[in-house]
Scaffold this motif. Structure first.
Motif, short mmCIF file in Angstrom:
data_model
loop_
_atom_site.label_atom_id
_atom_site.label_comp_id
_atom_site.label_asym_id
_atom_site.label_seq_id
_atom_site.Cartn_x
_atom_site.Cartn_y
_atom_site.Cartn_z
N LYS A 137 0.86 -1.19 0.00
CA LYS A 137 0.00 0.00 0.00
C LYS A 137 0.88 1.23 0.00
O LYS A 137 1.93 1.25 0.66
CB LYS A 137 -0.92 0.02 1.22
N VAL A 138 0.47 2.26 -0.72
CA VAL A 138 1.21 3.52 -0.76
C VAL A 138 0.93 4.29 0.52
O VAL A 138 -0.22 4.44 0.94
CB VAL A 138 0.81 4.35 -1.98
N TYR A 139 2.00 4.76 1.16
CA TYR A 139 1.86 5.51 2.42
C TYR A 139 1.25 6.88 2.14
O TYR A 139 1.74 7.64 1.31
CB TYR A 139 3.24 5.67 3.06
N LYS A 140 0.16 7.18 2.87
CA LYS A 140 -0.52 8.47 2.67
C LYS A 140 -0.72 9.20 4.00
O LYS A 140 0.06 10.05 4.36
CB LYS A 140 -1.87 8.24 1.97
N SER A 141 -1.77 8.81 4.72
CA SER A 141 -2.11 9.56 5.94
C SER A 141 -2.06 8.70 7.19
O SER A 141 -2.56 9.11 8.24
CB SER A 141 -3.52 10.16 5.79
N GLU A 142 -1.47 7.51 7.11
CA GLU A 142 -1.40 6.65 8.28
C GLU A 142 -0.47 7.25 9.33
O GLU A 142 0.42 8.04 9.01
CB GLU A 142 -0.91 5.25 7.90
N GLU A 143 -0.69 6.85 10.58
CA GLU A 143 0.12 7.38 11.68
C GLU A 143 1.58 6.98 11.54
O GLU A 143 2.48 7.79 11.79
CB GLU A 143 -0.44 6.86 13.01
N THR A 144 1.84 5.74 11.17
CA THR A 144 3.21 5.26 10.96
C THR A 144 3.23 4.41 9.70
O THR A 144 2.18 4.01 9.16
CB THR A 144 3.70 4.42 12.15
#
Length: 236
Positions: A137-144
């Motif tokens: 998954k492409v990192y977007k708005s996750e906490e870490t």
């Protein structure tokens, strides 16, 4: 004293070039990939060299063992031979999935680690051209970044109750430069790998067009361009 500490901290910040702006990072995407593995179910077979050494070591110790009376040995042999004795028959190492080479089953290669690969659209490949890849998954708005990896795996198996993520940090990463075969909209990106393991189950429901559970040797055949790196990263 306080003024000198403040001046020193300002000097360090100016030298190291700290920056909190995200404008420079927008062009380079971060992708969280999950190396989802099933641990060995049975003990691997002993290497012939190790077996030969153990047999030699046992015979060597027998030369110097203490000699016991025959009466004592007979009593020890008779111990545990009551009416409740159970004949144990071990399960076969070669399963039906091994015979049929069913790579969609977890009931194969019981003495090896198995890794999950998916077949479908992957980040960095042209649209409409599916390829084998890890859950990602492409990192977007996750906490870490680990939360992003958990979300990637959850979208594939639906439930994380039978999984265990090993550590909070990634086990490795690959910098993927843009290539001629990539989509023009996709620039260079970095793929970070997180390890997760199957826990207390022998069946996982995979939501994907196609998937396989493969050993390390089989996995390397799917990624010949990253063969050397994956060989070093995956220890099995």
């Amino acid at each position: 004293m306080q003024r000198s500490c403040r001046s020193l901290s300002r000097l360090l910040v100016s030298q190291r070039g700290f920056c909190t702006s995200t404008k420079g990072a927008e062009s380079e995407k971060l992708v969280a990939s999950v190396l989802f593995e099933r641990l060995p179910v049975v003990i691997p077979k002993i290497d012939p060299l190790v077996y030969g050494f153990q047999e030699f070591s046992f015979r060597w110790r027998q030369q110097f063992r203490r000699a016991y009376p025959e009466e004592f040995l007979k009593k020890s042999d008779a111990r545990g031979k009551g009416e409740y004795q159970i004949d144990f028959v071990p399960a076969p190492r070669i399963t039906e999935a091994d015979k049929a080479n069913d790579k969609r089953s977890l009931q194969r290669a019981l003495d090896r680690r198995l890794y999950l690969l998916l077949y479908g659209d992957a980040y960095g490949t042209p649209k409409g051209q599916p390829a084998w890849h890890f859950p990602e998954k492409v990192y977007k708005s996750e906490e870490t970044l680990r939360k992003c990896a958990e979300s990637a795996l959850e979208s594939v198996i639906g439930d994380l109750s039978h999984t265990y993520f090993v550590g909070n940090a990634p086990m490795g990463h690959i910098a993927m430069p843009p290539t001629e075969n990539n989509n023009k909209d996709i620039q260079s990106f970095k793929r970070f790998f997180f390890k997760s393991q199957v826990i207390a189950t022998n069946k996982v429901n995979i939501k994907c067009k196609d998937f396989v559970w493969v050993t390390k040797d089989e996995l390397l055949e799917y990624f010949p361009e990253h063969n050397e790196y994956l060989t070093k990263m995956i220890i099995s």
